[in-house]
Write a protein that holds these residues in place. Sequence first.
Motif, short mmCIF file in Angstrom:
data_model
loop_
_atom_site.label_atom_id
_atom_site.label_comp_id
_atom_site.label_asym_id
_atom_site.label_seq_id
_atom_site.Cartn_x
_atom_site.Cartn_y
_atom_site.Cartn_z
N TYR A 1 0.78 -1.16 -0.06
CA TYR A 1 0.14 -0.12 -0.01
C TYR A 1 0.91 1.19 -0.08
O TYR A 1 0.68 2.23 -0.61
CB TYR A 1 -0.95 0.09 1.53
CG TYR A 1 -1.99 -1.13 1.11
CD1 TYR A 1 -2.82 -1.35 -0.04
CD2 TYR A 1 -2.42 -1.77 2.16
CE1 TYR A 1 -3.51 -2.37 -0.11
CE2 TYR A 1 -3.40 -2.91 2.23
CZ TYR A 1 -4.07 -3.18 0.95
OH TYR A 1 -5.01 -4.08 0.85
N LEU B 1 -5.39 3.78 0.20
CA LEU B 1 -5.67 4.81 1.17
C LEU B 1 -6.68 3.97 2.21
O LEU B 1 -6.45 4.24 3.31
CB LEU B 1 -6.31 5.95 0.77
CG LEU B 1 -5.28 7.07 -0.19
CD1 LEU B 1 -6.04 7.87 -0.69
CD2 LEU B 1 -4.50 7.48 0.98
N GLU B 2 -7.69 3.36 1.78
CA GLU B 2 -8.62 2.85 2.77
C GLU B 2 -8.09 1.48 3.38
O GLU B 2 -8.29 1.55 4.69
CB GLU B 2 -9.92 2.58 1.96
CG GLU B 2 -10.61 3.58 1.25
CD GLU B 2 -11.77 3.21 0.45
OE1 GLU B 2 -12.05 2.20 0.24
OE2 GLU B 2 -12.36 4.28 0.05
N ASP B 3 -7.44 0.69 2.82
CA ASP B 3 -6.97 -0.48 3.21
C ASP B 3 -5.86 -0.25 4.02
O ASP B 3 -5.61 -0.80 5.38
CB ASP B 3 -6.49 -1.58 2.39
CG ASP B 3 -7.72 -2.40 1.51
OD1 ASP B 3 -8.87 -2.12 1.94
OD2 ASP B 3 -7.69 -3.04 0.61
N ASP C 1 0.99 6.77 -6.52
CA ASP C 1 -0.22 7.60 -6.67
C ASP C 1 -0.83 7.81 -5.29
O ASP C 1 -1.64 6.89 -4.69
CB ASP C 1 -1.14 6.59 -7.52
CG ASP C 1 -2.73 7.19 -7.69
OD1 ASP C 1 -2.86 8.34 -7.47
OD2 ASP C 1 -3.49 6.62 -8.35
N LEU D 1 0.95 4.17 -2.85
CA LEU D 1 0.82 5.63 -2.78
C LEU D 1 1.64 6.43 -3.09
O LEU D 1 1.68 7.46 -3.27
CB LEU D 1 0.35 5.73 -1.06
CG LEU D 1 -1.08 5.11 -0.76
CD1 LEU D 1 -1.18 4.94 0.73
CD2 LEU D 1 -2.12 5.88 -1.25
N LYS E 1 -5.32 2.31 6.00
CA LYS E 1 -5.90 3.01 7.24
C LYS E 1 -6.65 1.84 8.23
O LYS E 1 -6.29 1.85 9.22
CB LYS E 1 -6.95 3.89 6.81
CG LYS E 1 -7.69 4.67 8.11
CD LYS E 1 -8.42 5.79 7.56
CE LYS E 1 -9.13 6.43 8.96
NZ LYS E 1 -9.44 5.71 10.25
N THR F 1 -3.36 9.16 -4.38
CA THR F 1 -5.00 9.47 -4.39
C THR F 1 -5.46 8.01 -4.76
O THR F 1 -6.76 7.66 -4.76
CB THR F 1 -5.50 10.10 -5.84
OG1 THR F 1 -5.20 9.59 -6.67
CG2 THR F 1 -4.90 11.50 -5.52
N ASN F 2 -4.72 6.70 -4.65
CA ASN F 2 -5.18 5.63 -4.83
C ASN F 2 -6.21 5.18 -3.77
O ASN F 2 -5.72 5.01 -2.49
CB ASN F 2 -4.17 4.43 -5.06
CG ASN F 2 -4.41 3.09 -5.46
OD1 ASN F 2 -5.08 2.51 -4.52
ND2 ASN F 2 -4.35 2.60 -6.63
N LYS F 3 -7.42 4.93 -4.04
CA LYS F 3 -8.40 4.79 -3.21
C LYS F 3 -8.22 3.27 -2.17
O LYS F 3 -8.43 3.50 -1.21
CB LYS F 3 -9.87 4.86 -3.62
CG LYS F 3 -10.99 4.81 -2.81
CD LYS F 3 -12.08 5.06 -3.55
CE LYS F 3 -13.62 5.10 -2.47
NZ LYS F 3 -14.55 5.23 -3.04
N VAL F 4 -7.95 2.23 -2.98
CA VAL F 4 -7.79 0.95 -2.49
C VAL F 4 -6.56 1.01 -1.26
O VAL F 4 -7.17 0.68 -0.28
CB VAL F 4 -7.58 -0.03 -3.47
CG1 VAL F 4 -7.07 -1.34 -2.70
CG2 VAL F 4 -8.57 -0.35 -4.33
#
Length: 65
Positions: A32, A46-48, A39, A36, A50, A41-44
């Motif tokens: 992750y 960022l969320e995982d 990128d 990051l 966290k 802004t990579n949503k996957v």
Amino acid sequence: AYAASVADLGRATMLDQSIPPKKRYPDALKFYRQALTLDPTNKVALEDKKKIEDVYKSMGKPIPQ
């Protein structure tokens, strides 16, 4: 596209029940973080990332580097 692939590899690692948690979560965090870096802004990623960090915090353990 490469960042998305690295984030997907992180998710696959995080969800792979055949890998012991002590190895699975630090390895997923590394993927992750790499995604990051490529990128932010990579949503996957960022969320995982966290989710994993929150679990470590809730257990009172340091977040693996």
